[in-house]
Motif scaffolding. Structure first.
Motif, PDB file in Angstrom:
ATOM      1  N   ASN A   1     -19.521 -60.024 -11.055  1.00 14.25           N
ATOM      2  CA  ASN A   1     -18.489 -60.205 -12.091  1.00 14.25           C
ATOM      3  C   ASN A   1     -18.627 -59.148 -13.176  1.00 14.25           C
ATOM      4  OD1 ASN A   1     -18.997 -63.789 -12.036  1.00 14.25           O
ATOM      5  ND2 ASN A   1     -17.469 -62.651 -10.900  1.00 14.25           N
ATOM      6  N   LEU A   2     -19.858 -58.964 -13.658  1.00 16.20           N
ATOM      7  CA  LEU A   2     -20.102 -57.998 -14.724  1.00 16.20           C
ATOM      8  C   LEU A   2     -19.783 -56.585 -14.264  1.00 16.20           C
ATOM      9  CD1 LEU A   2     -21.024 -57.236 -17.539  1.00 16.20           C
ATOM     10  CD2 LEU A   2     -23.398 -57.352 -16.723  1.00 16.20           C
ATOM     11  N   ALA A   3     -20.157 -56.264 -13.049  1.00 11.72           N
ATOM     12  CA  ALA A   3     -19.866 -54.932 -12.504  1.00 11.72           C
ATOM     13  C   ALA A   3     -18.360 -54.689 -12.488  1.00 11.72           C
ATOM     14  CB  ALA A   3     -20.454 -54.799 -11.102  1.00 11.72           C
ATOM     15  N   ALA A   4     -17.595 -55.685 -12.058  1.00 13.52           N
ATOM     16  CA  ALA A   4     -16.136 -55.544 -12.015  1.00 13.52           C
ATOM     17  C   ALA A   4     -15.566 -55.360 -13.424  1.00 13.52           C
ATOM     18  CB  ALA A   4     -15.513 -56.766 -11.343  1.00 13.52           C
ATOM     19  N   LEU A   5     -16.051 -56.136 -14.381  1.00 13.80           N
ATOM     20  CA  LEU A   5     -15.582 -56.008 -15.761  1.00 13.80           C
ATOM     21  C   LEU A   5     -15.918 -54.642 -16.352  1.00 13.80           C
ATOM     22  CD1 LEU A   5     -16.573 -59.505 -17.216  1.00 13.80           C
ATOM     23  CD2 LEU A   5     -14.249 -58.634 -16.871  1.00 13.80           C
ATOM     24  N   ALA A   6     -17.093 -54.123 -16.006  1.00 18.00           N
ATOM     25  CA  ALA A   6     -17.552 -52.836 -16.545  1.00 18.00           C
ATOM     26  C   ALA A   6     -17.030 -51.641 -15.750  1.00 18.00           C
ATOM     27  CB  ALA A   6     -19.085 -52.805 -16.577  1.00 18.00           C
ATOM     28  N   GLY A   7     -16.510 -51.890 -14.564  1.00 17.96           N
ATOM     29  CA  GLY A   7     -16.006 -50.798 -13.724  1.00 17.96           C
ATOM     30  C   GLY A   7     -17.105 -49.935 -13.134  1.00 17.96           C
ATOM     31  N   ILE A   8     -18.228 -50.579 -12.800  1.00 10.04           N
ATOM     32  CA  ILE A   8     -19.353 -49.867 -12.189  1.00 10.04           C
ATOM     33  C   ILE A   8     -19.808 -50.651 -10.966  1.00 10.04           C
ATOM     34  CG2 ILE A   8     -20.098 -48.828 -14.375  1.00 10.04           C
ATOM     35  CD1 ILE A   8     -22.353 -50.920 -14.485  1.00 10.04           C
ATOM     36  N   PRO A   9     -20.570 -50.028 -10.066  1.00 12.00           N
ATOM     37  CA  PRO A   9     -21.075 -50.754  -8.889  1.00 12.00           C
ATOM     38  C   PRO A   9     -22.105 -51.826  -9.278  1.00 12.00           C
ATOM     39  CG  PRO A   9     -21.292 -48.369  -8.601  1.00 12.00           C
ATOM     40  CD  PRO A   9     -20.904 -48.599 -10.019  1.00 12.00           C
ATOM     41  N   ARG A  10     -22.167 -52.870  -8.494  1.00 10.93           N
ATOM     42  CA  ARG A  10     -23.146 -53.945  -8.740  1.00 10.93           C
ATOM     43  C   ARG A  10     -24.572 -53.399  -8.756  1.00 10.93           C
ATOM     44  NH1 ARG A  10     -25.920 -57.136  -5.059  1.00 10.93           N
ATOM     45  NH2 ARG A  10     -26.885 -58.956  -6.019  1.00 10.93           N
ATOM     46  N   GLN A  11     -24.863 -52.423  -7.905  1.00 10.32           N
ATOM     47  CA  GLN A  11     -26.200 -51.842  -7.856  1.00 10.32           C
ATOM     48  C   GLN A  11     -26.592 -51.239  -9.206  1.00 10.32           C
ATOM     49  OE1 GLN A  11     -23.831 -51.352  -5.559  1.00 10.32           O
ATOM     50  NE2 GLN A  11     -24.722 -52.453  -3.835  1.00 10.32           N
ATOM     51  N   LYS A  12     -25.609 -50.713  -9.927  1.00 15.91           N
ATOM     52  CA  LYS A  12     -25.871 -50.143 -11.245  1.00 15.91           C
ATOM     53  C   LYS A  12     -26.222 -51.252 -12.237  1.00 15.91           C
ATOM     54  CE  LYS A  12     -24.579 -46.308 -11.854  1.00 15.91           C
ATOM     55  NZ  LYS A  12     -25.172 -44.979 -11.683  1.00 15.91           N
ATOM     56  N   VAL A  13     -25.559 -52.413 -12.133  1.00 11.79           N
ATOM     57  CA  VAL A  13     -25.892 -53.559 -12.994  1.00 11.79           C
ATOM     58  C   VAL A  13     -27.319 -54.014 -12.706  1.00 11.79           C
ATOM     59  CG1 VAL A  13     -25.354 -55.978 -13.538  1.00 11.79           C
ATOM     60  CG2 VAL A  13     -23.498 -54.320 -13.259  1.00 11.79           C
ATOM     61  N   ILE A  14     -27.684 -54.067 -11.444  1.00 10.06           N
ATOM     62  CA  ILE A  14     -29.048 -54.449 -11.061  1.00 10.06           C
ATOM     63  C   ILE A  14     -30.046 -53.478 -11.694  1.00 10.06           C
ATOM     64  CG2 ILE A  14     -30.668 -54.584  -9.117  1.00 10.06           C
ATOM     65  CD1 ILE A  14     -28.223 -55.554  -7.425  1.00 10.06           C
ATOM     66  N   ALA A  15     -29.776 -52.188 -11.600  1.00  9.02           N
ATOM     67  CA  ALA A  15     -30.675 -51.177 -12.176  1.00  9.02           C
ATOM     68  C   ALA A  15     -30.765 -51.320 -13.693  1.00  9.02           C
ATOM     69  CB  ALA A  15     -30.194 -49.779 -11.798  1.00  9.02           C
ATOM     70  N   ILE A  16     -29.652 -51.582 -14.348  1.00  4.27           N
ATOM     71  CA  ILE A  16     -29.641 -51.761 -15.801  1.00  4.27           C
ATOM     72  C   ILE A  16     -30.477 -52.973 -16.182  1.00  4.27           C
ATOM     73  CG2 ILE A  16     -28.156 -52.477 -17.725  1.00  4.27           C
ATOM     74  CD1 ILE A  16     -26.024 -50.554 -16.525  1.00  4.27           C
ATOM     75  N   GLU A  17     -30.307 -54.071 -15.470  1.00  4.51           N
ATOM     76  CA  GLU A  17     -31.068 -55.283 -15.786  1.00  4.51           C
ATOM     77  C   GLU A  17     -32.565 -55.101 -15.536  1.00  4.51           C
ATOM     78  OE1 GLU A  17     -29.297 -58.734 -13.968  1.00  4.51           O
ATOM     79  OE2 GLU A  17     -27.566 -58.643 -15.311  1.00  4.51           O
ATOM     80  N   LYS A  18     -32.925 -54.165 -14.671  1.00  6.60           N
ATOM     81  CA  LYS A  18     -34.336 -53.848 -14.440  1.00  6.60           C
ATOM     82  C   LYS A  18     -34.869 -52.849 -15.462  1.00  6.60           C
ATOM     83  CE  LYS A  18     -34.477 -54.628  -9.456  1.00  6.60           C
ATOM     84  NZ  LYS A  18     -34.688 -53.996  -8.144  1.00  6.60           N
ATOM     85  N   GLY A  19     -33.963 -52.294 -16.277  1.00  9.94           N
ATOM     86  CA  GLY A  19     -34.392 -51.319 -17.276  1.00  9.94           C
ATOM     87  C   GLY A  19     -34.613 -49.934 -16.710  1.00  9.94           C
ATOM     88  N   ASP A  20     -33.923 -49.611 -15.656  1.00  7.85           N
ATOM     89  CA  ASP A  20     -34.060 -48.306 -14.997  1.00  7.85           C
ATOM     90  C   ASP A  20     -33.696 -47.182 -15.968  1.00  7.85           C
ATOM     91  OD1 ASP A  20     -33.799 -46.008 -13.397  1.00  7.85           O
ATOM     92  OD2 ASP A  20     -33.034 -47.165 -11.700  1.00  7.85           O
ATOM     93  N   VAL A  21     -34.640 -46.268 -16.193  1.00 12.56           N
ATOM     94  CA  VAL A  21     -34.413 -45.174 -17.144  1.00 12.56           C
ATOM     95  C   VAL A  21     -33.502 -44.080 -16.589  1.00 12.56           C
ATOM     96  CG1 VAL A  21     -36.571 -45.561 -18.382  1.00 12.56           C
ATOM     97  CG2 VAL A  21     -36.526 -43.948 -16.483  1.00 12.56           C
ATOM     98  N   SER A  22     -33.206 -44.111 -15.292  1.00 13.03           N
ATOM     99  CA  SER A  22     -32.361 -43.068 -14.711  1.00 13.03           C
ATOM    100  C   SER A  22     -30.869 -43.396 -14.824  1.00 13.03           C
ATOM    101  CB  SER A  22     -32.729 -42.834 -13.246  1.00 13.03           C
ATOM    102  OG  SER A  22     -32.373 -43.958 -12.464  1.00 13.03           O
ATOM    103  N   VAL A  23     -30.537 -44.599 -15.291  1.00 12.04           N
ATOM    104  CA  VAL A  23     -29.134 -44.989 -15.444  1.00 12.04           C
ATOM    105  C   VAL A  23     -28.576 -44.314 -16.696  1.00 12.04           C
ATOM    106  CG1 VAL A  23     -27.559 -46.933 -15.788  1.00 12.04           C
ATOM    107  CG2 VAL A  23     -29.536 -47.198 -14.291  1.00 12.04           C
ATOM    108  N   SER A  24     -27.364 -43.820 -16.599  1.00 14.14           N
ATOM    109  CA  SER A  24     -26.765 -43.095 -17.721  1.00 14.14           C
ATOM    110  C   SER A  24     -26.457 -44.016 -18.904  1.00 14.14           C
ATOM    111  CB  SER A  24     -25.465 -42.415 -17.275  1.00 14.14           C
ATOM    112  OG  SER A  24     -24.447 -43.380 -17.085  1.00 14.14           O
TER     113      SER A  24
END
Length: 83
Positions: free
Chosen positions: A27-50
């Motif tokens: 749901n969040l990915a759709a609202l933000a217009g990004i792939p779900r995998q990117k939401v997963i990376a953000i929630e993990k605190g991935d430093v490579s996400v823009s």
């Protein structure tokens, strides 16, 4: 403070906000217009996400980023650092 701790804390706060709003990662990915995998990376605190991806997620959650003085990390946050 280690910059990865900042993204980890932000990821935890984003996950909590998403959960409190009853949204799935998809749901969040759709609202933000990004792939779900990117939401997963953000929630993990991935430093490579823009920063743009973080901003899109924050905007989708009706949140903004605030700069505040850093707090000392908790014992849970530094667990495993000295292993």
């Amino acid at each position: 403070m280690d910059y990865s701790l900042v993204t980890t804390r932000l990821g935890v706060q984003i996950r909590q906000r998403r959960s409190n709003r009853g949204l799935t990662q998809a749901n969040l990915a759709a609202l933000a217009g990004i792939p779900r995998q990117k939401v997963i990376a953000i929630e993990k605190g991935d430093v490579s996400v823009s920063m743009a991806a973080y901003a899109r997620v924050l905007g989708a959650l009706d949140c903004e980023l605030a700069v505040i003085p850093a707090a000392m990390p908790t014992l849970d946050e530094i667990e495993g650092v000295f292993d």
